[in-house]
Design a protein around this motif. Sequence first.
Motif, PDB file in Angstrom:
ATOM      1  N   ALA A  84      -3.604  -4.803   5.097  1.00 33.54           N
ATOM      2  CA  ALA A  84      -4.927  -4.597   5.679  1.00 33.54           C
ATOM      3  C   ALA A  84      -5.678  -5.917   5.607  1.00 33.54           C
ATOM      4  CB  ALA A  84      -5.683  -3.500   4.923  1.00 33.54           C
ATOM      5  N   LYS A  85      -6.818  -5.990   6.282  1.00 31.94           N
ATOM      6  CA  LYS A  85      -7.609  -7.227   6.225  1.00 31.94           C
ATOM      7  C   LYS A  85      -7.973  -7.553   4.780  1.00 31.94           C
ATOM      8  CE  LYS A  85     -11.774  -9.499   7.892  1.00 31.94           C
ATOM      9  NZ  LYS A  85     -11.659 -10.384   9.004  1.00 31.94           N
ATOM     10  N   LEU A  86      -8.343  -6.510   4.019  1.00 34.47           N
ATOM     11  CA  LEU A  86      -8.555  -6.677   2.579  1.00 34.47           C
ATOM     12  C   LEU A  86      -7.640  -5.703   1.849  1.00 34.47           C
ATOM     13  CD1 LEU A  86     -10.029  -7.907   0.161  1.00 34.47           C
ATOM     14  CD2 LEU A  86     -11.739  -6.094   0.392  1.00 34.47           C
ATOM     15  N   THR A  87      -6.716  -6.241   1.077  1.00 35.83           N
ATOM     16  CA  THR A  87      -5.795  -5.408   0.302  1.00 35.83           C
ATOM     17  C   THR A  87      -6.065  -5.640  -1.172  1.00 35.83           C
ATOM     18  OG1 THR A  87      -4.091  -5.526   2.018  1.00 35.83           O
ATOM     19  CG2 THR A  87      -3.384  -4.860  -0.179  1.00 35.83           C
ATOM     20  N   GLN A  88      -6.625  -4.640  -1.829  1.00 34.44           N
ATOM     21  CA  GLN A  88      -6.873  -4.698  -3.273  1.00 34.44           C
ATOM     22  C   GLN A  88      -5.778  -3.872  -3.947  1.00 34.44           C
ATOM     23  OE1 GLN A  88     -10.849  -2.925  -3.092  1.00 34.44           O
ATOM     24  NE2 GLN A  88     -11.740  -4.886  -3.657  1.00 34.44           N
ATOM     25  N   ALA A  89      -4.624  -4.462  -4.119  1.00 37.94           N
ATOM     26  CA  ALA A  89      -3.499  -3.677  -4.626  1.00 37.94           C
ATOM     27  C   ALA A  89      -2.370  -4.583  -5.069  1.00 37.94           C
ATOM     28  CB  ALA A  89      -2.987  -2.723  -3.543  1.00 37.94           C
ATOM     29  N   ARG A  90      -1.596  -4.105  -6.018  1.00 39.98           N
ATOM     30  CA  ARG A  90      -0.335  -4.744  -6.379  1.00 39.98           C
ATOM     31  C   ARG A  90       0.751  -4.150  -5.494  1.00 39.98           C
ATOM     32  NH1 ARG A  90       0.736  -4.290 -12.609  1.00 39.98           N
ATOM     33  NH2 ARG A  90       0.866  -2.112 -11.980  1.00 39.98           N
ATOM     34  N   PHE A  91       1.733  -4.964  -5.124  1.00 42.71           N
ATOM     35  CA  PHE A  91       2.769  -4.488  -4.210  1.00 42.71           C
ATOM     36  C   PHE A  91       3.533  -3.299  -4.779  1.00 42.71           C
ATOM     37  CE2 PHE A  91       5.148  -7.479  -6.840  1.00 42.71           C
ATOM     38  CZ  PHE A  91       6.347  -6.814  -7.053  1.00 42.71           C
ATOM     39  N   GLU A  92       3.740  -3.281  -6.107  1.00 41.87           N
ATOM     40  CA  GLU A  92       4.518  -2.192  -6.698  1.00 41.87           C
ATOM     41  C   GLU A  92       3.795  -0.858  -6.591  1.00 41.87           C
ATOM     42  OE1 GLU A  92       3.348  -4.759 -10.387  1.00 41.87           O
ATOM     43  OE2 GLU A  92       3.407  -5.009  -8.203  1.00 41.87           O
ATOM     44  N   ASP A  93       2.458  -0.881  -6.589  1.00 44.27           N
ATOM     45  CA  ASP A  93       1.707   0.369  -6.454  1.00 44.27           C
ATOM     46  C   ASP A  93       1.713   0.858  -5.011  1.00 44.27           C
ATOM     47  OD1 ASP A  93       1.166   0.207  -9.156  1.00 44.27           O
ATOM     48  OD2 ASP A  93      -0.761  -0.800  -8.868  1.00 44.27           O
ATOM     49  N   MET A  94       1.665  -0.072  -4.057  1.00 44.37           N
ATOM     50  CA  MET A  94       1.790   0.328  -2.654  1.00 44.37           C
ATOM     51  C   MET A  94       3.187   0.875  -2.374  1.00 44.37           C
ATOM     52  SD  MET A  94      -0.433  -2.473  -0.501  1.00 44.37           S
ATOM     53  CE  MET A  94       0.397  -3.937  -1.120  1.00 44.37           C
ATOM     54  N   ASP A  95       4.193   0.282  -3.015  1.00 45.50           N
ATOM     55  CA  ASP A  95       5.562   0.776  -2.838  1.00 45.50           C
ATOM     56  C   ASP A  95       5.721   2.221  -3.303  1.00 45.50           C
ATOM     57  OD1 ASP A  95       6.839  -1.264  -1.544  1.00 45.50           O
ATOM     58  OD2 ASP A  95       7.496  -2.289  -3.353  1.00 45.50           O
ATOM     59  N   VAL A  96       4.975   2.596  -4.343  1.00 43.55           N
ATOM     60  CA  VAL A  96       5.024   3.985  -4.816  1.00 43.55           C
ATOM     61  C   VAL A  96       4.581   4.940  -3.711  1.00 43.55           C
ATOM     62  CG1 VAL A  96       3.909   5.652  -6.357  1.00 43.55           C
ATOM     63  CG2 VAL A  96       4.769   3.495  -7.272  1.00 43.55           C
ATOM     64  N   ILE A  97       3.483   4.622  -3.050  1.00 41.18           N
ATOM     65  CA  ILE A  97       2.965   5.485  -1.992  1.00 41.18           C
ATOM     66  C   ILE A  97       3.956   5.599  -0.846  1.00 41.18           C
ATOM     67  CG2 ILE A  97       1.118   5.758  -0.286  1.00 41.18           C
ATOM     68  CD1 ILE A  97      -0.715   4.234  -2.228  1.00 41.18           C
ATOM     69  N   ARG A 330      -7.575  -1.554   2.233  1.00 39.51           N
ATOM     70  CA  ARG A 330      -6.652  -0.712   1.467  1.00 39.51           C
ATOM     71  C   ARG A 330      -6.814  -1.108   0.003  1.00 39.51           C
ATOM     72  NH1 ARG A 330      -2.418  -0.387   4.429  1.00 39.51           N
ATOM     73  NH2 ARG A 330      -2.736   1.822   4.873  1.00 39.51           N
ATOM     74  N   SER A 331      -7.112  -0.143  -0.836  1.00 34.00           N
ATOM     75  CA  SER A 331      -7.332  -0.405  -2.260  1.00 34.00           C
ATOM     76  C   SER A 331      -6.506   0.599  -3.054  1.00 34.00           C
ATOM     77  CB  SER A 331      -8.824  -0.272  -2.593  1.00 34.00           C
ATOM     78  OG  SER A 331      -9.069  -0.616  -3.929  1.00 34.00           O
ATOM     79  N   VAL A 332      -5.609   0.100  -3.890  1.00 36.23           N
ATOM     80  CA  VAL A 332      -4.665   0.954  -4.611  1.00 36.23           C
ATOM     81  C   VAL A 332      -4.652   0.569  -6.085  1.00 36.23           C
ATOM     82  CG1 VAL A 332      -2.291   1.796  -4.731  1.00 36.23           C
ATOM     83  CG2 VAL A 332      -3.233   1.059  -2.527  1.00 36.23           C
ATOM     84  N   GLN A 333      -4.868   1.537  -6.956  1.00 35.59           N
ATOM     85  CA  GLN A 333      -4.829   1.300  -8.396  1.00 35.59           C
ATOM     86  C   GLN A 333      -3.984   2.365  -9.099  1.00 35.59           C
ATOM     87  OE1 GLN A 333      -8.169   1.196  -6.871  1.00 35.59           O
ATOM     88  NE2 GLN A 333      -7.617  -0.936  -6.536  1.00 35.59           N
TER      89      GLN A 333
END
Length: 484
Positions: A84-97, A330-333
């Motif tokens: 996304a234009k702003l991605t507040q996330a670690r790649f491993e957490d996005m991979d979970v989704i 996109r913000s993932v924690q």
Amino acid sequence: METKKKNRPVVALTGTSGYIGSHLLDKLKERFDIIALSRSGDKRENTEHVTWQSCDLFSQIDTEKGLHGADIAVYLVHSIRPSAKLTQARFEDMDVILADNFAQAAKKNGVKQIVYLSGIIPPEEKLSRHLRSRLEVEKILGSYGVPVTTVRAGLIVGPKGSSFPIAEKLVKRLPVMILPSWTRTKTPPIALAVVLTALQKSVGNHDVASKAIDVGGPEVMTYQEMLKHIAHVTGKKFRSFHIPFPTVRLSRLWVKLISGIPKETVYPLIESLSHPMVAQPSHYVEVYSDGKISFEEAARAALEEEQQNKGPKHSKNTKLPSLPSRQDVRSVQRMPLPDFKDADWAAKHYMSWLSESLWPFVRTEVDENHNCKIYLTFMKKSILILSYAKERSTSRCALYYITGGLFANVKETQNGRIEFRQIPGKEEMIVAIHEYLPSLPWIVYKYTQAPIHMLVMFLYRIHLKRLIRNKQPNSRITLEKGSP
């Protein structure tokens, strides 16, 4: 996709617009009908055995539609780059989704096999973030009962892979190579053609269902030896000197600077290089595991293909349509879950925690249908309206659509959402915001609302950890499971 009374099985192929996916598509369409999934799939032309379909794997609904009618699904996805234009996330957490959406969609659509391309996992307890994520994805894909065949490959030698182009750029651009201790760890580099063959043989093969297969080339070599071979193939003189201590963190920086490749790609890969990623006997499968193409032969083929792809005619014909740019977030924690609590509990608990913990700045209103309005206490109008999606929520995943509020631009998208998702097999959850379009001017949002959101998520994580540590299920803002 309709099979029209054909006997050809249907394969849903992800990552089709990518380098490995596009090559695998050419091989699979000889025996299968293909649902080619891509974020820009609707802009591609269908052929006799290939139907292109747009699919956002961050969306559970999109993923279910994408796998509809598939007998087999091939997973070539890795969220190592911002989405996304702003991605507040670690790649491993996005991979979970991504993996959880895919696994659930495969189960719902009756998919008989998932084929997943991963990396060789060393038998060590303390893995790098990249390798730990690859293993976590493998487990999530298999957590809903669909058999998973995992092809675990060594360093893939191809012009548009991840690790090989980095090594090539270092050799070409550095007059003298600094060799820290991690360059002496070993791995079995493998030609792209061998990886494609292993994937192709795995698709529809019941003999390798629910198996992890290590595949590599005929040589096990250090990264230093690979760099020397690349220098030999390119006609460069290889000058180097050793430094006798590990400098992985420092190496990440200078590799990024020299290669020009984004840190989101470089950092996780370099962190993994301290592990000897050698094929394990327990994951050996005859025919699959023994690549016959030498590293120099594979490197020469990769460099020749790279030169061919630099031609203007070739570039014009292969350029993929780009998606329109949006000022989306996109913000993932990742958060811990207290014992005997689920994601649905955490979502409803969060709405209550907001007003109680952030008073006197924030207040919330939650109705009997669990819809929530969030206010700043000095404002009469809500800043966010969250509508609980009962039909899409379960005890393991609570979904809210962002349907209004002063801080949300709902005129341009109806897909903004926040979800609380439990990670299969763990007492952890993912809290994620997808496709959120802020109404504030972008520069204002980026330096005000965005960091405040991260602070709130940090405070909620601390709160959950405190609940777990103190084991106080009856604390004043802890809710009973399932209560509003």
